[in-house]
Write an enzyme that holds these catalytic residues in place. Structure first.
Site, short mmCIF file in Angstrom:
data_model
loop_
_atom_site.label_atom_id
_atom_site.label_comp_id
_atom_site.label_asym_id
_atom_site.label_seq_id
_atom_site.Cartn_x
_atom_site.Cartn_y
_atom_site.Cartn_z
CD GLU A 33 -55.97 -41.60 29.90
OE1 GLU A 33 -56.48 -41.59 28.77
OE2 GLU A 33 -56.31 -42.35 30.83
NE ARG A 259 -54.77 -40.68 16.21
CZ ARG A 259 -54.92 -40.49 17.51
NH1 ARG A 259 -55.88 -39.75 17.99
NH2 ARG A 259 -54.08 -41.06 18.37
CE LYS A 269 -51.62 -42.38 24.94
NZ LYS A 269 -51.90 -41.43 26.03
P1 ATP Z 1 -54.13 -43.31 22.25
O1 ATP Z 1 -55.48 -43.25 21.59
O2 ATP Z 1 -53.10 -44.08 21.49
O3 ATP Z 1 -54.17 -43.70 23.69
P2 ATP Z 1 -54.42 -40.53 22.67
O4 ATP Z 1 -54.62 -39.69 21.50
O5 ATP Z 1 -55.64 -40.85 23.44
O6 ATP Z 1 -53.60 -41.80 22.23
P3 ATP Z 1 -53.53 -38.65 24.63
O7 ATP Z 1 -52.55 -38.81 25.72
O8 ATP Z 1 -54.94 -38.43 25.00
O9 ATP Z 1 -53.38 -39.94 23.69
O10 ATP Z 1 -53.06 -37.53 23.61
C1 ATP Z 1 -52.66 -36.23 23.98
C2 ATP Z 1 -52.82 -35.32 22.81
O11 ATP Z 1 -52.02 -35.78 21.72
C3 ATP Z 1 -54.25 -35.28 22.33
O12 ATP Z 1 -54.61 -33.93 22.08
C4 ATP Z 1 -54.23 -36.10 21.08
O13 ATP Z 1 -55.20 -35.66 20.18
C5 ATP Z 1 -52.81 -35.87 20.55
N1 ATP Z 1 -52.38 -36.98 19.71
C6 ATP Z 1 -52.31 -38.28 20.06
N2 ATP Z 1 -51.94 -39.05 19.01
C7 ATP Z 1 -51.75 -38.20 17.97
C8 ATP Z 1 -51.36 -38.39 16.60
N3 ATP Z 1 -51.09 -39.59 16.10
N4 ATP Z 1 -51.27 -37.28 15.82
C9 ATP Z 1 -51.52 -36.07 16.32
N5 ATP Z 1 -51.89 -35.83 17.59
C10 ATP Z 1 -52.02 -36.87 18.42
MG MG Z 2 -56.86 -39.56 24.51
#
Ligand code: ATP
Ligand code: MG
Length: 552
Positions: A33, A259, A269
């Site tokens: 995102e 994760r 984030k």
């Molecule tokens: P946040 O919850 O901090 O906003 P997010 O996971 O929602 O982070 P996205 O931009 O939706 O952020 O993530 C893009 C991809 O990266 C998704 O498939 C998510 O599962 C993966 N991802 C995000 N954080 C991690 C992590 N700590 N370890 C592994 N994969 C991750």
């Molecule tokens: Mg997300």
């Protein structure tokens, strides 16, 4: 450095799918995102998605999951693409946007309404929560659940046309309010949001939810393996429900892995944004940030980050990974590849009283101790040099292997010297050391009778260059800042940055290119700052120490 494709449970699934013929080509996607910069957790997800596509001769899409316009921006769209490329991956074809599928998603919402599988609901947020039930109690049907198809089509059309205010109505799937899985209790498909979108402008005032959008986007793109993190496990039945009930053109499947949570690190984030907005760090790319652009500016290399992602494997459990493993991968890569150089961070002038003022010897030293192919650099040797103040003592016991008054030490890549006297300021601080060189201690067969125990680094005072050195350390001093008592900000490491303006670096470093990494001998690994370094004003960031001092 070699990076072998990670052997993990996802690879096993893919191999089975290829063998059984469920798929003939592997298509994955990385779906960020655009509401922040990518961080180390995303790097893991990128390496999993791009890595599996690569290892299986498939392709990986980069798709912006831009269904939530308020927090998204063009800045993030650009930084994310730059970061993926920097990590060494290239997506298939053009970048994709969930927003490009808004019309198709809407048409599918209409389809569900026509099938009697979706309805417009007028419950407000609080009422909806009440009707939803709890983990132990079933929910109750919304009083709007039995609206006719005609009425629903009319209301949905008017939601889209902007006739209702935010929160007045939502579109929900008609599934099962008694399901033990809360995600199946008539989940929301569309919300009214009267905000402009960075891609579609004011075309839409209703936006699809993540759940309604994600699987269908995968289907549109022909994604075969939709890999996400474990928190989406409970959403999988819903993911499958949409795919089963919509006339989609392909059948993606969702798989979840744990994760990545490195110790001493924040990977939310939202919290990273708080560090940026609160001025705790200098920006998303501050070298202390676990963002890809921060790690880049810190001097971490893409190869080492990829190696780390491979090393930790891909599992079905959420655990904390020791950040020392990441640091280990960085050190290993830099030890292998970074040219050596000399820098004096805490300078003390040393005058070689036997060495003529106008004399200049052009000594040489290898760029790397074991990689001859990297060549040599010139090290001008002169009467006045700088050594590190920590490398000199007037008196010391035998354990101290550096320069002591009346004793000898070897200058790295140069002479053995012996210290004769000190000059002090009015407060009694040593401001200058006088020493002399020992004859026949350089060249092929240095014939020094007394072999000094210590070796210290130095820089010519007349030929070296003054530099700014930014000494970075871990941003948090608590192992799990996220779970520690109090606010995560309470656990910031007060020594995460120390700026030294008056360091001295050897002349060859004036030609360092921004982002070029070095080992400053005995000091650690450093990188020429990506933005602030120039030949006129060299700026080096400390990447990491030579050893792990946190676990000593
Ligand atoms: P946040 O919850 O901090 O906003 P997010 O996971 O929602 O982070 P996205 O931009 O939706 O952020 O993530 C893009 C991809 O990266 C998704 O498939 C998510 O599962 C993966 N991802 C995000 N954080 C991690 C992590 N700590 N370890 C592994 N994969 C991750
Ligand atoms: Mg997300």
């Amino acid at each position: 450095m070699e990076t072998t494709p990670a052997s993990n449970f996802l690879q096993t699934i893919i191999s089975d799918d290829l063998a059984s013929g469920r798929v003939t080509e592997v298509v994955t996607r990385f779906p960020p995102e655009p509401n922040g910069y990518l961080h180390i957790g995303h790097a893991k997800s990128i390496s999993v998605n791009f890595g599996l596509a690569e290892a299986n001769g498939g392709r990986c899409n980069l798709r912006f999951d831009d269904t939530n316009p308020e927090k998204e921006s063009q800045e993030f769209i650009e930084s994310i693409q730059a970061d993926v490329r920097w990590l060494g991956y290239q997506w298939d074809g053009e970048v994709r946007f969930a927003s490009a599928y808004f019309q198709q998603l809407y048409d599918w919402a209409v389809y569900l309404v026509e099938q009697g599988q979706a309805y417009v609901c007028d419950l407000n947020a609080e009422q909806a929560r009440e009707y939803r039930g709890t983990l132990t109690e079933p929910g109750r049907n919304s009083p709007y659940r039995e609206r006719s198809v005609e009425e629903n089509l009319d209301l949905l059309g008017r939601m889209k046309a902007g006739e209702f205010g935010e929160g007045e109505k939502v579109l929900r799937a008609k599934i099962d309010m008694a399901s033990p899985n809360m995600n199946m209790r008539d989940p929301i498909l569309y919300r009214i949001r009267k905000v402009a979108h960075h891609q579609t402008g004011t075309d839409w005032v209703i936006y699809p939810t993540y759940d309604f959008a994600h699987g269908q986007e995968d289907a549109i793109e022909g994604v075969t393996h939709s890999i996400c993190t474990l928190e989406f496990e409970d959403h999988r039945p819903l993911y499958d429900w949409f795919i089963d009930n919509l006339p989609v053109q392909s059948r993606p499947r969702q798989y979840e892995f744990g994760r990545l949570n490195p110790s001493f690190t924040i990977t939310s984030k939202r919290k990273l944004k708080m560090l940026v907005d609160g001025g705790v760090v200098a920006g998303w790319d501050d070298p202390r940030m676990p963002t890809v652009s921060g790690m880049r500016r810190r001097g971490y290399t893409p190869a080492a980050i990829r190696k780390f992602c491979d090393m930790i494997g891909t599992t079905r459990s959420d655990g904390v990974v020791d950040v020392a493993m990441l640091e280990f991968a960085i050190r290993e890569d830099l030890n292998e590849n970074a040219p050596r150089a000399m820098a004096v961070i805490n300078p003390l002038k040393l005058v070689l009283t036997d060495y003529p003022e106008d004399k200049l010897e052009e000594l040489t030293a290898p760029h790397h101790p074991s990689r001859e192919e990297l060549g040599e650099r010139l090290l001008p040797f002169t009467r006045e040099i700088y050594i590190d103040a920590d490398d000199f003592r007037e008196e010391a016991n035998k354990k101290y292997k550096r320069l002591v008054l009346g004793k000898r030490v070897r200058l790295r890549n140069a002479y053995v010297i012996e210290a004769d006297e000190v000059i002090k300021d009015a407060d009694g601080n040593v401001v200058e050391v006088h020493a002399h060189t020992i004859a026949n201690t350089i060249g092929e067969n240095p014939e020094d009778g007394i072999k000094p125990k210590g070796v210290i680094q130095w820089v010519s005072a007349s030929h070296g260059k003054q530099a700014e050195v930014r000494l970075y350390d871990r941003l948090f001093s608590h192992e799990s800042p996220d779970r520690a008592e109090g606010d995560f900000m309470d656990h910031l490491n007060p020594e995460s940055l120390r700026v030294v303006e008056g360091a001295w670096v050897e002349p060859s470093l004036v030609n360092a290119q921004p982002e070029q990494g070095f080992q400053f001998e005995r000091e650690g690994y450093f990188v020429a700052d990506r933005f602030d370094h120039s030949a006129d004003k060299p700026v080096f960031n400390k990447t990491i120490g030579l050893r792990d001092t946190w676990n000593d």
